[in-house]
Design an enzyme around this catalytic site. Structure first.
Site, mmCIF file in Angstrom:
data_model
loop_
_atom_site.group_PDB
_atom_site.id
_atom_site.type_symbol
_atom_site.label_atom_id
_atom_site.label_comp_id
_atom_site.label_asym_id
_atom_site.label_seq_id
_atom_site.Cartn_x
_atom_site.Cartn_y
_atom_site.Cartn_z
ATOM 1 N N SER A 136 36.477 -16.730 55.783
ATOM 2 C CA SER A 136 36.243 -17.584 56.951
ATOM 3 C C SER A 136 37.482 -17.799 57.806
ATOM 4 C CB SER A 136 35.702 -18.940 56.492
ATOM 5 O OG SER A 136 36.651 -19.604 55.662
ATOM 6 N N GLY B 153 41.148 -12.678 55.507
ATOM 7 C CA GLY B 153 39.753 -12.375 55.193
ATOM 8 C C GLY B 153 38.889 -12.276 56.428
ATOM 9 N N TYR C 246 52.506 -18.852 41.374
ATOM 10 C CA TYR C 246 51.736 -17.941 42.228
ATOM 11 C C TYR C 246 51.924 -16.488 41.795
ATOM 12 C CZ TYR C 246 50.407 -15.451 46.524
ATOM 13 O OH TYR C 246 49.840 -14.601 47.434
#
Length: 663
Positions: A386, A390, A528
């Site tokens: 969204s 992406g 991460y």
């Protein structure tokens, strides 16, 4: 003076016809009926005077070249020079085809030349007629040839033998070396000889900087000559008197070793050179039986086959890496004395050969590299679709005709993205899901499979990043849990959900968005980087199991991208970053090319330096750690966040030098 030429539409033949047109007399060319258009196109390109060229329809595979009796009668006694060039010059052709063209074709040409009473039969043989003779092969040698097991070597030897036994007409034989393109234009008609290694050199250029030293092989000496030298030499020698019954080596008197040749083309293609070259003969102490046994092991054969396919190198060419034969060319040197015709040094025209190959012959030019050709009508699922990377990727694949599925947590933003792409003609579906929730992942997989049947391309893009030093994380173990939950377990849950249908259909592509930090081991990103590294490692293991089932995995070690994920670190507003659109370009590249990994040169370089000099690399990383402090967001200081100071010139300079790395 009148001429007859077979193979006029071939590479050597067309240049020979051009050379003969500079002399006086008609030129008759043998052409198959279905090759007339090809001849006309070549004539136009080469600028031939078609008033002097006479087409004789025939077929080299038929007796007397398939020429009609009336045509034989018309040509009787009118041909002074008969040039026979028609043959298969291709190591990869099957044995039966080579036998028919090279051996039977030569016999038919000899019979036809005798039938029309040709003055001299000029046979274009090859240094291949010597086979794999160990040592110096002279021009007067023939029966001494060794190692003729290869069909190409055998047929070139046998066809020359037919000419040597001919008693009806006079003959001359020419043995060119490995013929490459024109030294003035670089033109070549097909990939052969050293051109087989151009794709490998190109891949080296794409992977490594030009100054990076690499390891290579020394190899034997291979004899390379440009087409214009071969044709000029043949034309000159053919018209000199008293040379009938002689053989001429049209070769380089100072041939280069394989390693030198590859380095010459590496310089021409701006690729790294093989600074350290290993002589393959150093492995001769290993018994041949052991070498053969190891080479025939299924894993070894498959690995070698995969490499050769990737680099588009025929297996039959490998034997010539240790080519053992040198060629004496004294007859040729005597015949060319005073003509000014000589072999130019390869490094004076290698760049022309490379340029022509890259513009006209590179196999990659003929691959459908359009995104539409790869995804049209296929189901592509993108997590985190969204916004950011992406969304940019989804817009690209939807525009290319994919059945695009976007997944995200926020319903409003997700549906807005879907509706926008649908308004532009895209076939787009949106599903909300919390990918950190394993039950929600399973629900998503079940829904997608029920409604779409399968997924062709899965892009694991959704992720969470945390920039915080370990000292500030002692009481924040949940940082490691939540990054692992989304970045690793969430992605893995989707992969495991969609893999069964992919393996059943024996096709599928899984693309994981990783980080350059995995290669650079970026400080302050331990949570991460560890979660991304886990998925990278799992994918490498999966590749070994599933590549034979038609499943491809691509890991993209993405550099720093300007997305909402990095917004809390205000310093990133002043350092170089990719835009989401530029990041989407990497995803498009992954979809089209399906490589195992996509990474920047800097990322690969950092990984290599860390492997070769870990202590030195540790100093660099620690310097970066000290230079870039924890952000106010990482410290949880909301007041400081509003007044966070701008990065220093030193920080900006370091970040620019290490462009794209997370600091």
């Amino acid at each position: 003076m009148s001429y007859f030429v077979t193979g006029a539409t071939g590479f050597l033949g067309r240049y020979l016809v051009s050379a003969l047109l500079k002399r006086k007399g008609p030129i008759h060319v043998l052409v198959r009926k279905d090759s007339r258009k090809k001849l006309d196109a070549i004539a136009t390109k080469m600028g031939w005077d078609m008033k002097r060229i006479f087409v004789v329809e025939g077929d080299m595979t038929a007796p007397r070249c398939g020429v009609s009796a009336a045509q034989v009668k018309a040509l009787n006694g009118k041909i002074k020079h008969f040039f026979h060039l028609a043959a298969i010059y291709d190591l990869t052709a099957d044995a039966a085809s080579q036998r028919a063209a090279n051996v039977d074709g030569t016999q038919h040409a000899l019979d036809f030349a005798a039938a029309i009473g040709a003055g001299i039969f000029h046979h274009t043989s090859s240094i291949a007629a010597a086979g794999m003779y160990p040592g110096v092969f002279r021009e007067d040698m023939f029966a001494e040839a060794e190692g003729l097991d290869d069909p190409y070597l055998r047929t070139k030897h046998d066809s020359e033998g037919l000419v040597r036994e001919e008693k009806r007409i006079k003959w001359r034989i020419y043995r060119p070396g490995m013929v490459v393109g024109h030294s003035k234009t670089g033109e070549m008609d097909k990939i052969d000889g050293p051109y087989y290694f151009f794709s490998f050199i190109k891949k080296l250029r794409e992977m490594l900087p030009q100054w990076m030293p690499t390891l290579g092989i020394e190899g034997g000496r291979i004899n390379i000559v440009p087409v214009d030298f071969v044709v000029d030499a043949m034309d000159h020698i053919a018209h000199k008197p008293k040379l009938d019954g002689h053989t001429f080596h049209l070769t380089d008197p100072e041939p280069m070793r394989v390693g030198e040749v590859l380095n010459t083309f590496a310089r021409a293609g701006h690729a790294p050179e093989m600074t350290l070259r290993i002589d393959a003969r150093m492995f001769a102490f290993v018994p041949s039986g052991i070498r053969s046994a190891v080479g025939n092991l299924p894993p070894v054969r498959r690995f070698i086959g995969m490499l050769l396919r990737d680099f588009k190198i025929p297996k039959s060419t490998l034997k010539f890496i240790t080519y053992p034969t040198r060629f004496d060319n004294r007859e040729t040197e005597r015949a060319l004395k005073g003509s000014g015709i000589s072999v130019p040094a390869l490094d004076t025209y290698a760049w022309r050969l490379w340029d022509y190959w890259e513009r006209h012959l590179d196999p990659d030019l003929f691959i459908d590299r359009s995104l539409k050709g790869k995804v049209r009508g296929k189901v592509v699922l993108i997590t985190g679709g969204s916004s950011g990377i992406g969304l940019s990727t989804a817009q690209r694949v939807a525009e290319a005709g994919a059945i695009t599925i976007i997944v995200a947590r926020g319903e409003t933003e997700l549906h807005k993205a879907r509706d926008d792409m649908k308004s532009r003609g895209g076939k787009v579906f949106a599903y909300t899901a919390d990918l950190a929730d394993m039950a929600d992942c399973d629900r998503l997989v079940k829904t997608v499979l029920e409604e779409h049947g399968h997924v062709d391309v899965l892009i694991n893009n959704a992720g969470r990043s945390i920039r915080r030093s370990i000292e500030l994380s002692y009481d924040r173990f949940h940082d490691f849990e939540r990054t692992m939950q989304l970045n690793y377990f969430g992605s893995l849950r989707l992969i495991m959900g969609f893999l069964p249908t992919m393996t059943h259909r024996r096709k599928g592509h899984i693309i994981n968005i990783s980080s350059i930090g995995v290669l650079a081991n970026s400080p302050r990103f331990s949570a991460y980087v560890a979660s991304k590294a886990a998925l990278d490692a799992w994918s490498r293991c999966a590749q070994g199991e599933l590549s034979g089932r038609g499943i491809a995995f691509t890991t993209i070690n993405m550099p720093l991208v300007k997305t909402p994920m990095i917004a809390p670190t205000k310093m990133y507003d002043s350092v170089p970053t990719l835009t989401p659109e530029e990041a989407a370009d990497l995803l498009v590249k992954a979809i089209i090319e399906r490589p195992s990994r996509i990474a920047t040169r800097l990322g690969i370089f950092a990984s290599v330096i860390n492997a070769l000099a870990p202590k030195a690399y540790e100093v660099v990383m620690n310097t970066a750690f000290e230079l870039f402090p924890d952000s106010a967001a990482a410290k949880g200081d909301k007041k400081a966040l509003r007044g966070e100071t701008a990065p220093s010139n030193e920080q900006i300079a370091f970040a620019s030098l290490m462009r794209g790395v997370h600091w």
